[in-house]
Design an enzyme around this catalytic site. Structure first.
Site, mmCIF file in Angstrom:
data_model
loop_
_atom_site.group_PDB
_atom_site.id
_atom_site.type_symbol
_atom_site.label_atom_id
_atom_site.label_comp_id
_atom_site.label_asym_id
_atom_site.label_seq_id
_atom_site.Cartn_x
_atom_site.Cartn_y
_atom_site.Cartn_z
ATOM 1 N N LYS A 272 37.401 20.488 19.247
ATOM 2 C CA LYS A 272 37.187 19.118 18.607
ATOM 3 C C LYS A 272 37.270 19.818 17.092
ATOM 4 O O LYS A 272 36.305 20.682 16.450
ATOM 5 C CB LYS A 272 36.393 17.762 18.210
ATOM 6 C CG LYS A 272 36.176 16.467 18.639
ATOM 7 C CD LYS A 272 35.008 16.019 19.148
ATOM 8 C CE LYS A 272 35.154 15.123 20.093
ATOM 9 N NZ LYS A 272 35.839 14.045 20.186
ATOM 10 N N ASP A 283 27.236 10.567 21.396
ATOM 11 C CA ASP A 283 28.384 10.026 22.526
ATOM 12 C C ASP A 283 27.350 10.187 23.529
ATOM 13 O O ASP A 283 28.064 9.175 24.867
ATOM 14 C CB ASP A 283 28.939 11.404 23.088
ATOM 15 C CG ASP A 283 30.540 10.869 23.509
ATOM 16 O OD1 ASP A 283 30.636 9.540 22.877
ATOM 17 O OD2 ASP A 283 31.453 11.702 23.817
ATOM 18 N N ARG A 346 36.372 9.805 30.361
ATOM 19 C CA ARG A 346 36.580 9.150 31.659
ATOM 20 C C ARG A 346 36.140 9.912 33.039
ATOM 21 O O ARG A 346 36.388 8.928 33.973
ATOM 22 C CB ARG A 346 37.707 8.399 31.556
ATOM 23 C CG ARG A 346 39.022 9.790 31.230
ATOM 24 C CD ARG A 346 40.149 9.843 30.543
ATOM 25 N NE ARG A 346 39.869 9.465 29.001
ATOM 26 C CZ ARG A 346 41.216 9.024 28.284
ATOM 27 N NH1 ARG A 346 41.886 8.809 29.130
ATOM 28 N NH2 ARG A 346 41.388 8.836 26.727
HETATM 29 N N1 BES Z 1 33.176 10.589 22.673
HETATM 30 C C1 BES Z 1 34.766 10.406 21.925
HETATM 31 C C2 BES Z 1 35.413 9.155 21.785
HETATM 32 C C3 BES Z 1 34.892 8.984 20.215
HETATM 33 C C4 BES Z 1 35.621 9.257 18.892
HETATM 34 C C5 BES Z 1 33.277 7.888 20.271
HETATM 35 C C6 BES Z 1 35.427 9.040 17.605
HETATM 36 C C7 BES Z 1 33.109 7.457 18.915
HETATM 37 C C8 BES Z 1 33.930 7.963 17.531
HETATM 38 C C9 BES Z 1 35.881 10.964 23.060
HETATM 39 O O1 BES Z 1 34.988 11.565 23.926
HETATM 40 C C10 BES Z 1 37.200 11.528 22.634
HETATM 41 O O2 BES Z 1 36.931 12.541 21.831
HETATM 42 N N2 BES Z 1 37.803 10.884 23.000
HETATM 43 C C11 BES Z 1 39.806 11.495 22.716
HETATM 44 C C12 BES Z 1 40.265 11.320 23.580
HETATM 45 C C13 BES Z 1 41.701 11.907 23.587
HETATM 46 C C14 BES Z 1 41.428 13.409 23.835
HETATM 47 C C15 BES Z 1 42.499 11.301 24.564
HETATM 48 C C16 BES Z 1 40.051 10.171 20.999
HETATM 49 O O3 BES Z 1 40.154 9.151 21.017
HETATM 50 O O4 BES Z 1 40.389 11.124 20.323
HETATM 51 ZN ZN ZN Z 2 33.218 11.618 24.428
HETATM 52 MN MN MN Z 3 35.794 14.425 24.244
#
Ligand code: BES
Ligand code: ZN
Ligand code: MN
Length: 493
Positions: A272, A283, A346
């Site tokens: 990220k 998380d 997931r």
């Molecule tokens: N933990 C994150 C989702 C998240 C983002 C929670 C912001 C709270 C605030 C999750 O693991 C994630 O990174 N999801 C990605 C999925 C994508 C790569 C398909 C996302 O939402 O960008």
């Molecule tokens: Zn996550």
């Molecule tokens: Mn993630």
């Protein structure tokens, strides 16, 4: 946590540091809601001074004024409830009580002379008051002036009624659970790694009738939990799967709860950007909610069998981390091509869902900070619920009663195709549009025919804005109230 008790006493006579009354905007200036709470001289003083004191009755405002000897408490606080026509709804009461206890810091005791005419209103006021009186002290002491009150006295004519007493007992269990979830979410990820979370789970169930069983990294590999192993393998601090069991003697139903517990989500090799990592200690909010919902269900002796599954891993990049393109095998044998290591939630949830469904519960509910798309769709205060119509509806109903906001979302079958992999049963990412729904469709592959709901709490689990109502900055504890209410609804099925 603060202690809340009911009292039949005349509000004018209770010996507290601050006495709280509700005020609403009115045509000739703000009006006090409870006519008998204060002596008439004080009421007319407040009415005359309202404009000069800046008291409007607007939602969430709190004004402190000296009581000048008109009541036993030296200070009166007026909490705004906003425009009202007729009886206040329960969430308005919760928020008013929580606004008061959250903002009235630096005092030891608070008296609440808010509308509490029946057991349900008592419940709402008690919940809000206890939820608002939160402080997080793990890494520094709160300055005295910012500390919440220790004792709260709630004035009600129902103080002797069993239903009202039960409402307070339930509110206390509930608020305690929510506070502990906030504590876990607020913890530094330096301290809260998967094994430390498992220890926290053991500590939380100590002295209760909840059984706990922890699978370490060796047991996870041996048991075929490929998602937990893959996500956890980049970290020097290995993954865990914690199983909690509340088994009453004659359960009427059984419900499994599965929580995403990524103790820190860096994204892994699909790393990220720095901004996106700032809140990623949160998380694990789903797993924390599951843990303390199970503990609360046991404390309230709900006649429902509840199993809790905490899917714990730290998602880190390293020489041992999983790569984009790795094909992993989830518990149960489904193969998944990991195209993006940041779609890790997931993967750990799939293992947890399969394990939970092996025991054939009447329903399975997962809760997770799963997608940024949840925040795009619903913002930071409304969570999403997807899944089987029956369970999804039960969650929406439970949320409404509990005062949490959950909105039903679809699982459109046409989006399923985007999860196709060239080499494995599934890919872990699909269409970017509808990303929250795609994540739900991925999870759906792992529940078989078990009635199921998926709760995405990405935004609401962590308050990045200012404190409001009974909600502090940081971890909010969202999900506990809805899940407990849901379990209670299964108890009467
Ligand atoms: N933990 C994150 C989702 C998240 C983002 C929670 C912001 C709270 C605030 C999750 O693991 C994630 O990174 N999801 C990605 C999925 C994508 C790569 C398909 C996302 O939402 O960008
Ligand atoms: Zn996550
Ligand atoms: Mn993630």
């Amino acid at each position: 946590m603060a202690t809340l008790t009911l009292t039949l006493k005349d509000p004018a006579r209770i010996a507290v540091d601050v006495l709280v009354v509700a005020v609403a905007p009115g045509t000739g200036g703000p009006r006090l809601l409870d006519d008998d709470a204060l002596p008439s001289e004080l009421r007319s003083l407040l009415a005359r001074g309202a404009r000069g004191l800046g008291i409007t009755g607007e939602t969430g405002t709190v004004h402190r004024v000296p009581s000048a000897g008109h009541v036993a408490a030296p200070v009166i606080a007026l909490v705004g409830v906003g425009e009202q026509s007729g009886a206040l709804d329960h969430e308005t009461l919760r928020r008013a009580a929580g606004s008061a206890t959250r903002q009235l810091t630096g005092v030891r005791s608070i008296g609440l002379a808010l509308p509490a005419k029946d057991a349900e209103q008592v419940a709402a006021v008690a919940e809000g008051a206890l939820l608002g009186a939160y402080e997080y002290t793990r890494y520094r002491e709160t300055p005295e002036t910012d500390r919440p009150a220790e004792t709260i006295e709630l004035v009600t004519a129902r103080a002797r009624d069993n239903a009202a007493k039960r409402a307070v007992a339930r509110a206390t269990v509930l608020a305690d659970a929510v506070h502990r979830v906030r504590d876990l979410v607020n913890a530094s990820p330096l301290d809260l790694f998967p094994a430390a979370f498992a220890d926290a789970a053991r500590a939380a169930v100590k002295g209760t009738k909840v059984k706990v069983n922890v699978l370490d990294e060796k047991a996870l590999a041996a048991g075929g939990y490929g998602g937990l192993v893959a996500v956890g393998q980049g970290s020097s601090r290995p993954p865990r799967l914690v199983k909690l069991t509340w088994a009453p003697s004659r359960p009427v139903q059984s419900v499994a709860l599965v929580g995403k517990g990524i103790t820190f989500d860096s994204g892994g090799l699909s790393i990220k950007p720095a901004k996106g990592m700032e809140t990623m200690k949160s998380d694990m909010a789903g797993a924390a909610a599951v843990l303390h919902t199970v503990v609360a269900a046991a404390a309230l002796e709900l006649p429902v069998k509840v199993t809790g599954w905490l899917c714990l891993a730290e998602n880190m990049p390293s020489g041992t981390a999983q790569r984009p393109s790795d094909v992993i095998t989830q518990r149960g044998g489904t193969t998944v091509e990991v195209l993006n290591t940041d779609a890790e939630g997931r993967l750990v949830l799939a293992d947890g869902l399969v394990a939970a469904c092996e025991e054939k519960p009447d329903a399975v509910v997962d809760i997770a900070t799963l997608t940024g798309a949840q925040m795009v769709a619903l913002g930071s205060r409304v969570s999403a619920v997807m899944g089987s119509e029956d369970v999804r509806g039960a969650v929406v109903e439970a949320a409404g009663r509990s005062g949490e906001q959950f909105w039903p979302m679809p699982l459109p079958t046409e989006l399923r195709a985007s999860l196709k992999s060239q080499v494995a049963d599934l890919a872990n990412i699909g269409d970017r549009f509808g990303g929250m729904l795609v994540a739900g469709l991925f999870l759906q592959e792992f529940v078989g025919s078990t009635p199921w709901a998926h709760l995405d709490i990405a935004g609401p689990s962590f308050n990045e804005g200012g404190a409001h109502d009974y909600t502090p900055v940081g971890g909010t504890g969202v999900g506990v109230r809805t899940l407990l209410q849901l379990l209670e609804s299964y108890a009467t099925r």
